[in-house]
Design a protein around this motif. Structure first.
Motif, PDB file in Angstrom:
ATOM      1  N   VAL A 155     -42.881 -40.728 -17.150  1.00  0.00           N
ATOM      2  CA  VAL A 155     -43.047 -39.271 -17.424  1.00  0.00           C
ATOM      3  C   VAL A 155     -42.443 -39.071 -18.811  1.00  0.00           C
ATOM      4  O   VAL A 155     -43.087 -38.498 -19.789  1.00  0.00           O
ATOM      5  CB  VAL A 155     -42.422 -38.466 -16.631  1.00  0.00           C
TER       6      VAL A 155
ATOM      7  N   ARG B 196     -42.500 -41.207 -21.185  1.00  0.00           N
ATOM      8  CA  ARG B 196     -43.209 -41.596 -22.354  1.00  0.00           C
ATOM      9  C   ARG B 196     -44.318 -40.811 -22.499  1.00  0.00           C
ATOM     10  O   ARG B 196     -44.863 -40.557 -23.802  1.00  0.00           O
ATOM     11  CB  ARG B 196     -44.053 -42.988 -21.895  1.00  0.00           C
ATOM     12  N   ARG B 197     -44.967 -39.767 -21.681  1.00  0.00           N
ATOM     13  CA  ARG B 197     -46.038 -38.911 -21.867  1.00  0.00           C
ATOM     14  C   ARG B 197     -45.487 -37.825 -22.955  1.00  0.00           C
ATOM     15  O   ARG B 197     -46.112 -37.457 -23.777  1.00  0.00           O
ATOM     16  CB  ARG B 197     -46.204 -38.338 -20.712  1.00  0.00           C
ATOM     17  N   LYS B 198     -44.151 -37.353 -22.606  1.00  0.00           N
ATOM     18  CA  LYS B 198     -43.618 -36.481 -23.642  1.00  0.00           C
ATOM     19  C   LYS B 198     -43.537 -37.123 -25.147  1.00  0.00           C
ATOM     20  O   LYS B 198     -44.037 -36.350 -25.818  1.00  0.00           O
ATOM     21  CB  LYS B 198     -42.278 -35.727 -23.151  1.00  0.00           C
TER      22      LYS B 198
END
Lengths: 206, 10
Positions: free
Chosen positions: B1, B3-5
């Motif tokens: 998660v 990494r998504r940000k």
């Protein structure tokens, strides 16, 4: 956001606009590789799926929509509206030899084995080689219209500016992404030969 | 998660 990335995004946007204008104004896509344009559409589709799941900023979302719309718009112009001017004979690069290795590599080397992350990694790998059909076509025809060479110069510069952005982010934010950096260097290196020709002679016409 | 940000680049 930093000046290098902003200039890179502007250069990228400029390239896409130059291409759309060239095709629309001359009502012809002669000298343009439809195969590269298909690869770019695949790249943006695979990479921007997070448009619906994670909001970063208005700028980020708008630019993603613009890149997606422009790449599909270019494909529409090339394969439907101005189909008659599409140069099949010189646009022959086997893109399956680009897509398959990128699919395999993204399954083997990635940051996280999740659908969105694999698709993002695939799009990064594919983008680094997506210009090959176009460069191959230019080498085959032996020349490019001046507008096409400006398009390629802007497109090649965008990722070169992103490399500066990654250097900046490494020192300023100690943030870096090895996959994006390595692929970005490969992508920029592929343009070197073209950059040399563009800067020394302006490859159009000779 | 996380990494998504972090993926704020185009």
């Amino acid at each position: 956001m930093n000046v290098f990335r902003l200039l890179g995004d502007i250069s990228h946007l400029l390239a896409i606009i130059i291409l759309l204008l060239k095709i629309w104004k001359t009502r012809s896509c002669a000298g343009i590789s439809g195969r590269s344009q298909v690869l770019f559409a695949v790249v943006y589709t695979a990479r921007y799926l997070d448009l619906f799941t994670s909001y970063i900023s208005a700028y980020n979302s708008i630019m993603k929509l613009v890149f997606l719309a422009a790449s599909y718009g270019t494909i529409y112009l090339m394969f439907i509206k101005f189909k008659a001017s599409y140069d099949h004979n010189h646009d022959t690069f086997r893109i399956e030899f680009l897509i398959l290795p990128c699919v395999l590599l993204s399954l083997l080397i990635n940051h996280e084995f999740s659908p969105l992350e694999i698709l993002w990694t695939f799009s990064i790998y594919l983008e680094s080689v997506a210009i090959l059909p176009q460069l191959f076509m230019v080498s085959k025809t032996g020349e490019a219209e001046s507008i096409t060479s400006h398009y390629l110069f802007a497109l090649g510069s965008y990722r070169a500016l992103y490399i500066l952005n990654w250097i900046y982010r490494y020192y300023a934010e100690s943030h870096y992404d090895v996959i994006a950096i390595v692929a970005g260097i490969v992508q920029t290196v592929l343009y070197c030969d073209f950059f040399y020709l563009y800067i020394t002679k302006g490859i159009y016409g000779q | 998660v996380s990494r998504r940000k972090e993926k704020d680049e185009l």
